[in-house]
Motif scaffolding. Structure first.
Motif, PDB file in Angstrom:
ATOM      1  N   GLU A  77       0.834  -1.209   0.000  1.00 49.90           N
ATOM      2  CA  GLU A  77       0.000   0.000   0.000  1.00 49.90           C
ATOM      3  C   GLU A  77       0.866   1.255   0.000  1.00 49.90           C
ATOM      4  O   GLU A  77       0.609   2.212  -0.740  1.00 49.90           O
ATOM      5  N   SER A  78       1.917   1.253   0.814  1.00 46.08           N
ATOM      6  CA  SER A  78       2.805   2.411   0.865  1.00 46.08           C
ATOM      7  C   SER A  78       3.579   2.569  -0.436  1.00 46.08           C
ATOM      8  O   SER A  78       3.772   3.686  -0.928  1.00 46.08           O
ATOM      9  N   SER A  79       4.021   1.448  -1.009  1.00 48.28           N
ATOM     10  CA  SER A  79       4.757   1.518  -2.269  1.00 48.28           C
ATOM     11  C   SER A  79       3.881   2.052  -3.390  1.00 48.28           C
ATOM     12  O   SER A  79       4.330   2.846  -4.222  1.00 48.28           O
ATOM     13  N   LEU A  80       2.642   1.618  -3.445  1.00 47.66           N
ATOM     14  CA  LEU A  80       1.723   2.120  -4.474  1.00 47.66           C
ATOM     15  C   LEU A  80       1.584   3.632  -4.375  1.00 47.66           C
ATOM     16  O   LEU A  80       1.572   4.338  -5.395  1.00 47.66           O
ATOM     17  N   ALA A  81       1.481   4.146  -3.156  1.00 49.89           N
ATOM     18  CA  ALA A  81       1.346   5.590  -2.973  1.00 49.89           C
ATOM     19  C   ALA A  81       2.608   6.317  -3.425  1.00 49.89           C
ATOM     20  O   ALA A  81       2.541   7.334  -4.131  1.00 49.89           O
ATOM     21  N   ARG A  82       3.762   5.812  -3.045  1.00 54.81           N
ATOM     22  CA  ARG A  82       5.010   6.476  -3.437  1.00 54.81           C
ATOM     23  C   ARG A  82       5.233   6.394  -4.938  1.00 54.81           C
ATOM     24  O   ARG A  82       5.745   7.334  -5.553  1.00 54.81           O
ATOM     25  N   LEU A  83       4.857   5.264  -5.544  1.00 57.91           N
ATOM     26  CA  LEU A  83       5.071   5.071  -6.973  1.00 57.91           C
ATOM     27  C   LEU A  83       3.979   5.713  -7.833  1.00 57.91           C
ATOM     28  O   LEU A  83       4.121   5.767  -9.060  1.00 57.91           O
ATOM     29  N   ARG A  84       2.895   6.143  -7.184  1.00 58.44           N
ATOM     30  CA  ARG A  84       1.755   6.735  -7.907  1.00 58.44           C
ATOM     31  C   ARG A  84       1.154   5.746  -8.913  1.00 58.44           C
ATOM     32  O   ARG A  84       0.731   6.128 -10.016  1.00 58.44           O
ATOM     33  N   LEU A  85       1.110   4.495  -8.547  1.00 59.57           N
ATOM     34  CA  LEU A  85       0.597   3.463  -9.441  1.00 59.57           C
ATOM     35  C   LEU A  85      -0.660   2.825  -8.857  1.00 59.57           C
ATOM     36  O   LEU A  85      -0.893   2.874  -7.650  1.00 59.57           O
ATOM     37  N   ASP A  86      -1.436   2.205  -9.731  1.00 58.20           N
ATOM     38  CA  ASP A  86      -2.639   1.499  -9.277  1.00 58.20           C
ATOM     39  C   ASP A  86      -2.392   0.007  -9.116  1.00 58.20           C
ATOM     40  O   ASP A  86      -3.241  -0.727  -8.618  1.00 58.20           O
ATOM     41  N   ARG A  87      -1.206  -0.433  -9.538  1.00 62.53           N
ATOM     42  CA  ARG A  87      -0.851  -1.841  -9.373  1.00 62.53           C
ATOM     43  C   ARG A  87       0.670  -1.975  -9.446  1.00 62.53           C
ATOM     44  O   ARG A  87       1.350  -1.132 -10.024  1.00 62.53           O
ATOM     45  N   ILE A  88       1.179  -3.051  -8.843  1.00 66.63           N
ATOM     46  CA  ILE A  88       2.591  -3.404  -8.934  1.00 66.63           C
ATOM     47  C   ILE A  88       2.692  -4.636  -9.827  1.00 66.63           C
ATOM     48  O   ILE A  88       1.976  -5.618  -9.629  1.00 66.63           O
ATOM     49  N   ASP A  89       3.571  -4.588 -10.813  1.00 67.46           N
ATOM     50  CA  ASP A  89       3.678  -5.705 -11.749  1.00 67.46           C
ATOM     51  C   ASP A  89       4.386  -6.906 -11.132  1.00 67.46           C
ATOM     52  O   ASP A  89       3.964  -8.051 -11.309  1.00 67.46           O
ATOM     53  N   VAL A  90       5.481  -6.656 -10.420  1.00 63.19           N
ATOM     54  CA  VAL A  90       6.290  -7.731  -9.836  1.00 63.19           C
ATOM     55  C   VAL A  90       6.607  -7.365  -8.388  1.00 63.19           C
ATOM     56  O   VAL A  90       7.052  -6.254  -8.114  1.00 63.19           O
ATOM     57  N   VAL A  91       6.381  -8.308  -7.474  1.00 61.29           N
ATOM     58  CA  VAL A  91       6.715  -8.091  -6.067  1.00 61.29           C
ATOM     59  C   VAL A  91       7.712  -9.162  -5.644  1.00 61.29           C
ATOM     60  O   VAL A  91       7.465 -10.364  -5.811  1.00 61.29           O
ATOM     61  N   LEU A  92       8.829  -8.711  -5.078  1.00 61.63           N
ATOM     62  CA  LEU A  92       9.892  -9.610  -4.642  1.00 61.63           C
ATOM     63  C   LEU A  92      10.032  -9.569  -3.120  1.00 61.63           C
ATOM     64  O   LEU A  92      10.045  -8.484  -2.527  1.00 61.63           O
ATOM     65  N   ILE A  93      10.141 -10.722  -2.493  1.00 65.24           N
ATOM     66  CA  ILE A  93      10.489 -10.799  -1.079  1.00 65.24           C
ATOM     67  C   ILE A  93      11.969 -10.435  -0.979  1.00 65.24           C
ATOM     68  O   ILE A  93      12.816 -11.049  -1.624  1.00 65.24           O
ATOM     69  N   HIS A  94      12.279  -9.432  -0.169  1.00 66.87           N
ATOM     70  CA  HIS A  94      13.591  -8.784  -0.201  1.00 66.87           C
ATOM     71  C   HIS A  94      14.487  -9.236   0.950  1.00 66.87           C
ATOM     72  O   HIS A  94      14.170  -9.004   2.115  1.00 66.87           O
ATOM     73  N   ASP A  95      15.598  -9.896   0.603  1.00 68.82           N
ATOM     74  CA  ASP A  95      16.640 -10.249   1.580  1.00 68.82           C
ATOM     75  C   ASP A  95      16.118 -10.991   2.812  1.00 68.82           C
ATOM     76  O   ASP A  95      16.374 -10.574   3.952  1.00 68.82           O
ATOM     77  N   PRO A  96      15.428 -12.116   2.631  1.00 71.28           N
ATOM     78  CA  PRO A  96      14.928 -12.829   3.811  1.00 71.28           C
ATOM     79  C   PRO A  96      15.966 -13.768   4.436  1.00 71.28           C
ATOM     80  O   PRO A  96      15.596 -14.754   5.087  1.00 71.28           O
ATOM     81  N   ASP A  97      17.244 -13.470   4.304  1.00 74.80           N
ATOM     82  CA  ASP A  97      18.323 -14.371   4.734  1.00 74.80           C
ATOM     83  C   ASP A  97      18.116 -14.919   6.137  1.00 74.80           C
ATOM     84  O   ASP A  97      18.306 -16.121   6.374  1.00 74.80           O
ATOM     85  N   GLU A  98      17.770 -14.052   7.077  1.00 74.90           N
ATOM     86  CA  GLU A  98      17.607 -14.477   8.474  1.00 74.90           C
ATOM     87  C   GLU A  98      16.138 -14.677   8.836  1.00 74.90           C
ATOM     88  O   GLU A  98      15.784 -14.765  10.018  1.00 74.90           O
ATOM     89  N   HIS A  99      15.292 -14.772   7.826  1.00 77.45           N
ATOM     90  CA  HIS A  99      13.844 -14.788   8.087  1.00 77.45           C
ATOM     91  C   HIS A  99      13.138 -15.833   7.212  1.00 77.45           C
ATOM     92  O   HIS A  99      12.047 -15.584   6.694  1.00 77.45           O
TER      93      HIS A  99
END
Length: 321
Positions: free
Chosen positions: A124-146
């Motif tokens: 939701e926050s990324s959509l607002a910052r990007l001014r987009l109505d959808r995200i094409d690709v979403v990546l789980i970021h650096d889950p090394d310890e998670h």
């Protein structure tokens, strides 16, 4: 510029991708106009895939990318962003600089959160910052310890969002290949972003992860192809994966550069071309901050590399067979 689709999704990416961490003031600040011109230059060069993340500049990368793409036809480009770090306002520390390598005020802090709720809030926050109505690709970021929350909470949430058509493709982005292989094997991701582990200097992902991606129909986005800077110039630099390089590894990079030079190929051109040769790799994603960097990378990526170069590098033991 060639395009390919991510996994079994309908999401296209261009062979060269624009890594937007740099316009989030990675290592050094640039102004809004410079960032905007860099994105415009990428567009003029035929680049239609843009990668960002909340982590990059504490949201600055997303804001700048959104502003630069605002007047472009929405169906004409692909944007990927990432989840796993929520940005929490910290106005009391705004007088300090961010400590994660970005030249921005520390007016937010990053909080790890791979929960389903965290994923939704992050998007939701990324959509607002990007001014987009959808995200094409979403990546789980650096889950090394998670691993557990990433695979048990973040992944199912993204799987559901993809099934609902809210996002087009899902995946994982990391600087290691071992956990990426677990995601490829144990989940139904469309893509992985592999940073620094399939390059002229490090082919550690070649023997296991990349064949598994081919087997499972998972597309690879190759990032970090200059290994933090050592391969970014014709004479190898002194930084490797953001640390001072060892003498042994620098000597290896110099030998690679010499072989490249004998074929009339600049080292950065070979660094861009090498991962792109693998059939699992659909896009090489490069950080670009200025119009000059965009022009240089686009020109190098579009220039042919003779097969004899790869044969010679392999014969000298500088590349895996």
């Amino acid at each position: 510029m060639g395009t390919a689709r991510l996994g079994r999704s309908s999401v296209p990416v261009t062979a060269l991708g624009f890594g937007a961490a740099s316009v989030g003031n990675l290592y050094r600040a640039v102004d809004d106009a410079t960032a905007d011109r860099a994105v415009d230059a990428a567009w003029q060069a035929g680049i239609r895939y843009f990668d960002t993340a909340p982590h990059y500049g504490l949201g600055l990368s997303e804001r700048r990318l959104g502003a630069a793409l605002a007047d472009r036809p929405r169906d004409g480009f692909t944007v990927s962003t990432k989840v796993g770090r929520l940005l929490v306002p910290t106005p009391d520390s705004a007088h300090r600089s961010d400590e994660a390598g970005f030249d921005v005020p520390a007016d937010h802090t990053r909080r790890w959160d791979f929960s389903a709720d965290g994923v939704r809030r992050s998007l939701e926050s990324s959509l607002a910052r990007l001014r987009l109505d959808r995200i094409d690709v979403v990546l789980i970021h650096d889950p090394d310890e998670h691993w557990r929350p990433a695979v048990e909470e973040a992944y199912p949430a993204l799987h559901d969002l993809r099934a609902q058509g809210v996002v087009g493709a899902i995946g994982v982005g990391m600087n290691q290949w071992q956990m990426l292989e677990r995601f490829v094997t144990e989940t139904d991701v469309d893509t992985v972003m592999l940073a620094g582990r399939y390059t002229l200097l490090d082919q550690s992902a070649a023997s296991s992860l990349l064949p598994r991606c081919r087997e499972r129909g998972v597309s690879v986005l190759a990032a970090g192809v200059f290994n933090g800077g050592v391969l970014a110039t014709e004479t190898p630099g002194r930084m490797y994966d953001y640390q001072p390089i060892s003498e042994a590894l620098h000597a290896r990079a110099t030998r690679i550069a010499d072989v490249c030079r004998s074929h009339g190929v600049p080292l950065p051109q070979a660094a861009l071309a090498f991962p792109a040769r693998h059939p699992a790799v659909v896009s090489v994603v490069v950080g670009m901050q200025t119009t000059a960097e965009v022009g240089r990378n686009a020109d190098l990526a579009g220039a042919p590399v003779p097969d004899a170069l790869w044969r010679d590098l392999t014969a000298e033991g500088l590349l895996q067979p």
